[in-house]
Design a protein around this motif. Sequence first.
Motif, PDB file in Angstrom:
ATOM      1  N   UNK A  21       0.832  -1.211   0.000  1.00  0.00           N
ATOM      2  CA  UNK A  21       0.000   0.000   0.000  1.00  0.00           C
ATOM      3  C   UNK A  21       0.863   1.256   0.000  1.00  0.00           C
ATOM      4  N   UNK A  22       1.896   1.257   0.831  1.00  0.00           N
ATOM      5  CA  UNK A  22       2.801   2.402   0.908  1.00  0.00           C
ATOM      6  C   UNK A  22       3.494   2.609  -0.436  1.00  0.00           C
ATOM      7  N   UNK A  23       3.953   1.508  -1.025  1.00  0.00           N
ATOM      8  CA  UNK A  23       4.627   1.596  -2.315  1.00  0.00           C
ATOM      9  C   UNK A  23       3.681   2.153  -3.385  1.00  0.00           C
ATOM     10  N   UNK A  24       2.431   1.755  -3.357  1.00  0.00           N
ATOM     11  CA  UNK A  24       1.447   2.234  -4.328  1.00  0.00           C
ATOM     12  C   UNK A  24       1.173   3.735  -4.150  1.00  0.00           C
ATOM     13  N   UNK A  25       1.080   4.178  -2.900  1.00  0.00           N
ATOM     14  CA  UNK A  25       0.860   5.608  -2.625  1.00  0.00           C
ATOM     15  C   UNK A  25       2.016   6.434  -3.182  1.00  0.00           C
ATOM     16  N   UNK A  26       3.242   5.997  -2.940  1.00  0.00           N
ATOM     17  CA  UNK A  26       4.414   6.728  -3.423  1.00  0.00           C
ATOM     18  C   UNK A  26       4.432   6.726  -4.952  1.00  0.00           C
ATOM     19  N   UNK A  27       4.105   5.591  -5.554  1.00  0.00           N
ATOM     20  CA  UNK A  27       4.073   5.486  -7.010  1.00  0.00           C
ATOM     21  C   UNK A  27       3.051   6.454  -7.610  1.00  0.00           C
ATOM     22  N   UNK A  28       1.851   6.485  -7.049  1.00  0.00           N
ATOM     23  CA  UNK A  28       0.805   7.381  -7.542  1.00  0.00           C
ATOM     24  C   UNK A  28       1.236   8.840  -7.361  1.00  0.00           C
ATOM     25  N   UNK A  29       1.827   9.161  -6.222  1.00  0.00           N
ATOM     26  CA  UNK A  29       2.284  10.522  -5.937  1.00  0.00           C
ATOM     27  C   UNK A  29       3.243  11.010  -7.018  1.00  0.00           C
ATOM     28  N   UNK A  30       4.283  10.221  -7.289  1.00  0.00           N
ATOM     29  CA  UNK A  30       5.274  10.638  -8.279  1.00  0.00           C
ATOM     30  C   UNK A  30       4.704  10.611  -9.699  1.00  0.00           C
ATOM     31  N   UNK A  31       3.839   9.650  -9.999  1.00  0.00           N
ATOM     32  CA  UNK A  31       3.214   9.589 -11.323  1.00  0.00           C
ATOM     33  C   UNK A  31       2.370  10.829 -11.589  1.00  0.00           C
ATOM     34  N   UNK A  32       1.620  11.267 -10.586  1.00  0.00           N
ATOM     35  CA  UNK A  32       0.769  12.438 -10.756  1.00  0.00           C
ATOM     36  C   UNK A  32       1.595  13.712 -10.964  1.00  0.00           C
ATOM     37  N   UNK A  33       2.694  13.831 -10.244  1.00  0.00           N
ATOM     38  CA  UNK A  33       3.581  14.981 -10.447  1.00  0.00           C
ATOM     39  C   UNK A  33       4.129  14.949 -11.872  1.00  0.00           C
ATOM     40  N   UNK A  34       4.599  13.789 -12.308  1.00  0.00           N
ATOM     41  CA  UNK A  34       5.145  13.653 -13.656  1.00  0.00           C
ATOM     42  C   UNK A  34       4.116  13.949 -14.732  1.00  0.00           C
ATOM     43  N   UNK A  35       2.883  13.461 -14.538  1.00  0.00           N
ATOM     44  CA  UNK A  35       1.817  13.709 -15.517  1.00  0.00           C
ATOM     45  C   UNK A  35       1.516  15.198 -15.635  1.00  0.00           C
ATOM     46  N   UNK A  36       1.398  15.859 -14.504  1.00  0.00           N
ATOM     47  CA  UNK A  36       1.069  17.287 -14.505  1.00  0.00           C
ATOM     48  C   UNK A  36       2.170  18.088 -15.202  1.00  0.00           C
ATOM     49  N   UNK A  37       3.423  17.756 -14.930  1.00  0.00           N
ATOM     50  CA  UNK A  37       4.531  18.473 -15.569  1.00  0.00           C
ATOM     51  C   UNK A  37       4.562  18.204 -17.070  1.00  0.00           C
ATOM     52  N   UNK A  38       4.283  16.954 -17.464  1.00  0.00           N
ATOM     53  CA  UNK A  38       4.260  16.611 -18.890  1.00  0.00           C
ATOM     54  C   UNK A  38       3.171  17.387 -19.626  1.00  0.00           C
ATOM     55  N   UNK A  39       2.088  17.719 -18.932  1.00  0.00           N
ATOM     56  CA  UNK A  39       1.001  18.500 -19.524  1.00  0.00           C
ATOM     57  C   UNK A  39       1.328  19.990 -19.550  1.00  0.00           C
ATOM     58  N   UNK A  40       2.470  20.359 -18.994  1.00  0.00           N
ATOM     59  CA  UNK A  40       2.847  21.766 -18.944  1.00  0.00           C
ATOM     60  C   UNK A  40       2.348  22.463 -17.697  1.00  0.00           C
ATOM     61  N   UNK A  41       1.830  21.699 -16.745  1.00  0.00           N
ATOM     62  CA  UNK A  41       1.294  22.281 -15.520  1.00  0.00           C
ATOM     63  C   UNK A  41       2.334  22.507 -14.455  1.00  0.00           C
ATOM     64  N   UNK A  42       1.848  22.831 -13.279  1.00  0.00           N
ATOM     65  CA  UNK A  42       2.693  23.160 -12.129  1.00  0.00           C
ATOM     66  C   UNK A  42       2.159  22.396 -10.928  1.00  0.00           C
ATOM     67  N   UNK A  43       3.049  21.933 -10.055  1.00  0.00           N
ATOM     68  CA  UNK A  43       2.654  21.226  -8.844  1.00  0.00           C
ATOM     69  C   UNK A  43       3.224  21.981  -7.661  1.00  0.00           C
ATOM     70  N   UNK A  44       2.343  22.452  -6.779  1.00  0.00           N
ATOM     71  CA  UNK A  44       2.785  23.209  -5.605  1.00  0.00           C
ATOM     72  C   UNK A  44       2.464  22.414  -4.347  1.00  0.00           C
TER      73      UNK A  44
END
Length: 95
Positions: A21-44
Amino acid sequence: MIRSELLQSLAKESPDMRGEEIERVVEVFFDEIGKRLAEGGRVELRGFGAFSTREREPRKGRNPRTGETVDVPGKRVPYFKPGKEMRLRLNADGE
Protein backbone atom coordinates in the motif's frame (compact mmCIF):
# COMPACT_ATOMS: atom_id res chain seq x y z
CA MET A 1 17.40 9.84 0.33
CA ILE A 2 16.53 7.21 -2.22
CA ARG A 3 13.11 5.69 -2.93
CA SER A 4 13.66 2.60 -0.75
CA GLU A 5 14.65 4.80 2.21
CA LEU A 6 11.50 6.86 1.70
CA LEU A 7 9.39 3.69 1.70
CA GLN A 8 11.07 2.48 4.91
CA SER A 9 10.50 5.83 6.61
CA LEU A 10 6.83 5.85 5.61
CA ALA A 11 6.45 2.26 6.84
CA LYS A 12 7.79 3.29 10.27
CA GLU A 13 5.39 6.25 10.42
CA SER A 14 2.40 4.17 9.27
CA PRO A 15 2.66 0.71 10.85
CA ASP A 16 -1.02 0.00 10.04
CA MET A 17 -0.34 0.11 6.28
CA ARG A 18 1.06 -2.83 4.33
CA GLY A 19 4.27 -2.35 2.36
CA GLU A 20 2.43 -2.77 -0.94
CA GLU A 21 0.00 0.00 0.00
CA ILE A 22 2.80 2.40 0.91
CA GLU A 23 4.63 1.60 -2.32
CA ARG A 24 1.45 2.23 -4.33
CA VAL A 25 0.86 5.61 -2.62
CA VAL A 26 4.41 6.73 -3.42
CA GLU A 27 4.07 5.49 -7.01
CA VAL A 28 0.81 7.38 -7.54
CA PHE A 29 2.28 10.52 -5.94
CA PHE A 30 5.27 10.64 -8.28
CA ASP A 31 3.21 9.59 -11.32
CA GLU A 32 0.77 12.44 -10.76
CA ILE A 33 3.58 14.98 -10.45
CA GLY A 34 5.14 13.65 -13.66
CA LYS A 35 1.82 13.71 -15.52
CA ARG A 36 1.07 17.29 -14.51
CA LEU A 37 4.53 18.47 -15.57
CA ALA A 38 4.26 16.61 -18.89
CA GLU A 39 1.00 18.50 -19.52
CA GLY A 40 2.85 21.77 -18.94
CA GLY A 41 1.29 22.28 -15.52
CA ARG A 42 2.69 23.16 -12.13
CA VAL A 43 2.65 21.23 -8.84
CA GLU A 44 2.79 23.21 -5.61
CA LEU A 45 3.32 21.52 -2.25
CA ARG A 46 2.81 24.18 0.44
CA GLY A 47 5.75 24.46 2.80
CA PHE A 48 7.93 22.35 0.50
CA GLY A 49 8.09 23.96 -2.93
CA ALA A 50 6.80 24.01 -6.47
CA PHE A 51 7.64 21.87 -9.47
CA SER A 52 7.29 23.34 -12.95
CA THR A 53 8.99 23.18 -16.33
CA ARG A 54 11.13 25.69 -18.15
CA GLU A 55 11.79 26.03 -21.85
CA ARG A 56 15.34 25.67 -23.14
CA GLU A 57 16.00 27.38 -26.45
CA PRO A 58 17.64 25.49 -29.32
CA ARG A 59 21.38 26.07 -29.40
CA LYS A 60 24.63 25.08 -31.04
CA GLY A 61 26.58 22.45 -29.15
CA ARG A 62 29.85 20.68 -29.71
CA ASN A 63 30.54 16.96 -29.89
CA PRO A 64 33.29 16.51 -27.26
CA ARG A 65 34.83 13.56 -29.11
CA THR A 66 35.13 15.11 -32.58
CA GLY A 67 34.77 18.82 -31.89
CA GLU A 68 32.06 18.98 -34.55
CA THR A 69 29.30 21.57 -34.08
CA VAL A 70 25.86 20.02 -33.62
CA ASP A 71 22.36 21.48 -33.34
CA VAL A 72 20.80 20.87 -29.93
CA PRO A 73 17.00 21.13 -30.16
CA GLY A 74 14.93 23.15 -27.71
CA LYS A 75 13.32 21.22 -24.88
CA ARG A 76 11.40 21.50 -21.63
CA VAL A 77 13.25 20.70 -18.42
CA PRO A 78 11.91 20.20 -14.88
CA TYR A 79 12.46 23.00 -12.39
CA PHE A 80 12.01 23.05 -8.61
CA LYS A 81 11.59 26.20 -6.54
CA PRO A 82 11.75 25.63 -2.79
CA GLY A 83 9.04 27.19 -0.65
CA LYS A 84 9.67 29.73 2.09
CA GLU A 85 9.48 27.15 4.89
CA MET A 86 11.96 24.90 3.08
CA ARG A 87 14.41 27.79 2.57
CA LEU A 88 14.14 28.73 6.25
CA ARG A 89 14.72 25.12 7.29
CA LEU A 90 17.78 24.84 5.05
CA ASN A 91 19.29 28.06 6.38
CA ALA A 92 18.33 27.69 10.07
CA ASP A 93 21.95 26.95 11.09
CA GLY A 94 23.27 30.18 9.55
CA GLU A 95 21.02 32.46 11.59
